[in-house]
Design a protein around this motif. Structure first.
Motif, short mmCIF file in Angstrom:
data_model
loop_
_atom_site.label_atom_id
_atom_site.label_comp_id
_atom_site.label_asym_id
_atom_site.label_seq_id
_atom_site.Cartn_x
_atom_site.Cartn_y
_atom_site.Cartn_z
N MET A 1 14.70 -9.91 70.27
CA MET A 1 14.50 -10.75 70.44
C MET A 1 15.42 -11.74 70.83
SD MET A 1 12.70 -12.48 66.53
CE MET A 1 13.50 -14.29 65.90
N GLU A 2 14.65 -12.84 71.71
CA GLU A 2 15.91 -13.62 72.08
C GLU A 2 16.43 -15.39 71.31
OE1 GLU A 2 15.81 -17.71 75.69
OE2 GLU A 2 14.28 -15.90 75.20
N SER A 3 17.90 -14.86 71.62
CA SER A 3 18.29 -15.71 69.89
C SER A 3 17.91 -17.28 70.61
CB SER A 3 19.66 -15.10 70.03
OG SER A 3 20.50 -15.65 70.89
N LYS A 4 18.03 -18.22 68.97
CA LYS A 4 16.86 -19.48 68.96
C LYS A 4 19.26 -20.28 69.43
CE LYS A 4 15.99 -23.45 66.66
NZ LYS A 4 16.35 -24.19 65.11
N PHE A 5 17.95 -21.11 70.66
CA PHE A 5 19.31 -22.16 71.26
C PHE A 5 19.83 -22.78 71.06
CE2 PHE A 5 19.81 -25.96 74.37
CZ PHE A 5 21.48 -25.02 75.00
N ASN A 6 21.18 -22.96 70.35
CA ASN A 6 21.64 -23.22 69.20
C ASN A 6 23.58 -23.43 69.68
OD1 ASN A 6 21.97 -24.61 66.30
ND2 ASN A 6 24.04 -22.38 65.92
N PRO A 7 23.62 -24.57 70.86
CA PRO A 7 24.98 -24.64 71.03
C PRO A 7 25.87 -25.84 70.72
CG PRO A 7 23.45 -25.78 72.53
CD PRO A 7 22.32 -25.39 71.02
N LEU A 8 26.93 -25.73 70.36
CA LEU A 8 27.77 -26.33 69.33
C LEU A 8 28.41 -27.91 69.78
CD1 LEU A 8 30.05 -27.28 67.02
CD2 LEU A 8 31.80 -26.33 68.79
N VAL A 9 27.58 -29.36 69.67
CA VAL A 9 27.56 -30.59 69.41
C VAL A 9 28.90 -31.23 69.62
CG1 VAL A 9 26.53 -32.83 70.39
CG2 VAL A 9 25.17 -30.02 70.68
N ALA B 1 37.53 -31.74 73.39
CA ALA B 1 36.37 -30.53 72.51
C ALA B 1 36.09 -29.33 72.32
CB ALA B 1 34.78 -31.47 73.58
N ARG B 2 35.43 -28.75 71.21
CA ARG B 2 35.10 -27.35 71.58
C ARG B 2 33.09 -27.17 71.14
NH1 ARG B 2 37.69 -27.39 64.77
NH2 ARG B 2 40.15 -27.28 65.81
N GLY B 3 32.87 -28.22 71.13
CA GLY B 3 31.48 -28.00 72.23
C GLY B 3 31.13 -27.94 73.63
N LYS B 4 29.68 -27.20 73.95
CA LYS B 4 29.58 -27.26 74.86
C LYS B 4 28.84 -28.12 75.48
CE LYS B 4 27.75 -22.87 76.30
NZ LYS B 4 26.97 -22.08 76.65
N TYR B 5 28.81 -29.56 75.05
CA TYR B 5 27.93 -30.78 75.17
C TYR B 5 28.64 -31.47 74.36
CZ TYR B 5 24.09 -27.81 77.19
OH TYR B 5 23.35 -27.34 77.80
N ILE B 6 28.73 -32.85 74.57
CA ILE B 6 29.86 -34.31 74.53
C ILE B 6 28.45 -35.26 74.89
CG2 ILE B 6 31.02 -36.10 75.34
CD1 ILE B 6 32.20 -33.18 75.06
N VAL C 1 18.54 -31.12 72.25
CA VAL C 1 18.68 -30.16 72.17
C VAL C 1 17.44 -29.11 72.41
CG1 VAL C 1 19.34 -28.06 70.41
CG2 VAL C 1 21.06 -29.47 70.64
N GLU C 2 16.38 -29.66 71.28
CA GLU C 2 15.42 -28.95 71.74
C GLU C 2 14.56 -29.26 73.06
OE1 GLU C 2 12.61 -30.91 69.39
OE2 GLU C 2 13.02 -29.21 67.25
N ALA C 3 15.31 -30.18 73.97
CA ALA C 3 14.50 -30.93 75.16
C ALA C 3 15.64 -29.74 75.73
CB ALA C 3 15.38 -32.09 75.68
#
Length: 196
Positions: A1-9, A82-87, A105-107
C-alpha cells in the motif's frame, strides 16, 4: 500500500516591527488543517515588542533574530533553517485560510512531479480584516506563466499564496537582497525562466 503524501511544510514569517499583526499571522499558521508543518519566525531587527510577542508562543514556533537587512534576507535565513521539503511564505501582516496548506499539498499529491510551485487564489483585506477584493487566478500552462507574471496587472501572483519546493532555492538561488521591494517578483521570474 502506497503511503500518503505528507511532506513537512515550513511556514516562514519574516517580520520587522510587526507587533500590530504578527499574532494573527502566527495564529493562522497554527490553525492550518494540515498538521505536518513547522512555523519559523525571522525577526529582521525589529525595534518594537515583536520579540516578546513571538517568544510568548514558546515551542510552537522556531524563532530567529537577525540584524535588519530587509525581507529578502529574512526569507533567506528562514529557508536555510527550514527542515521542511516545501516553503510557504507568510508575511507578518497577512493570514492564511485554515485549509491553505492542506489544499496545496493535495494538489501536489496528484501531480506527477513534486518539484512544482503551487499557487492559489487569494483575498485582499484591509487593516481591520475586511474584504477588499477576491482575486481568482486563471489556470495557466507552464508556458504562459512568465507572461502572466509580467502582463496581468489586475491579476497578479501573491507570494503568500505560493508553496515552493525548498530544493528549487538551492538549484536556482535565493531571494536577491539587493532588491528591497521587488525581490519576490524577481524570484518568480527566476523560477519561471526554468520552466520546461
Amino acid at each position: 500500500m502506497e503511503s500518503k503524501f505528507n511532506p513537512l511544510v515550513s511556514i516562514i514569517i519574516p517580520v520587522y516591527n510587526g507587533s500590530n499583526y504578527v499574532c494573527e499571522a502566527i495564529d493562522s499558521a497554527l490553525n492550518q488543517t494540515y498538521k505536518n508543518i513547522e512555523i519559523i519566525v525571522v525577526n529582521d531587527g525589529s525595534t518594537d515588542n515583536t520579540e516578546r510577542i513571538v517568544k510568548s508562543y514558546g515551542k510552537k514556533v522556531r524563532y530567529f533574530k537577525k540584524k535588519n537587512g530587509g525581507v529578502a534576507t529574512a526569507m533567506n535565513l528562514g529557508i536555510r533553517r527550514a527542515r521542511g521539503k516545501y516553503i510557504s511564505w507568510l508575511s507578518h501582516d497577512d493570514v492564511y485560510f485554515n485549509d491553505k496548506t492542506e489544499r496545496q499539498v493535495e494538489a501536489l499529491s496528484s501531480s506527477k512531479s513534486k518539484n512544482v510551485v503551487v499557487y492559489s487564489d487569494f483575498c485582499e483585506i484591509d487593516g481591520n480584516g475586511d474584504l477588499i477584493r477576491k482575486v481568482v487566478l486563471p489556470k495557466n500552462s507552464s508556458k504562459y506563466i512568465r507572461t502572466f507574471i509580467a502582463v496581468e496587472c489586475d491579476l497578479y501572483l501573491q507570494g503568500c499564496s505560493l508553496l515552493i519546493p525548498k530544493k528549487l532555492f538551492y538549484l536556482y538561488g535565493f531571494f536577491d537582497s539587493s532588491k528591497k521591494c521587488t525581490q519576490d517578483y524577481y524570484m518568480w521570474f527566476k523560477l519561471a525562466s526554468n520552466v520546461k
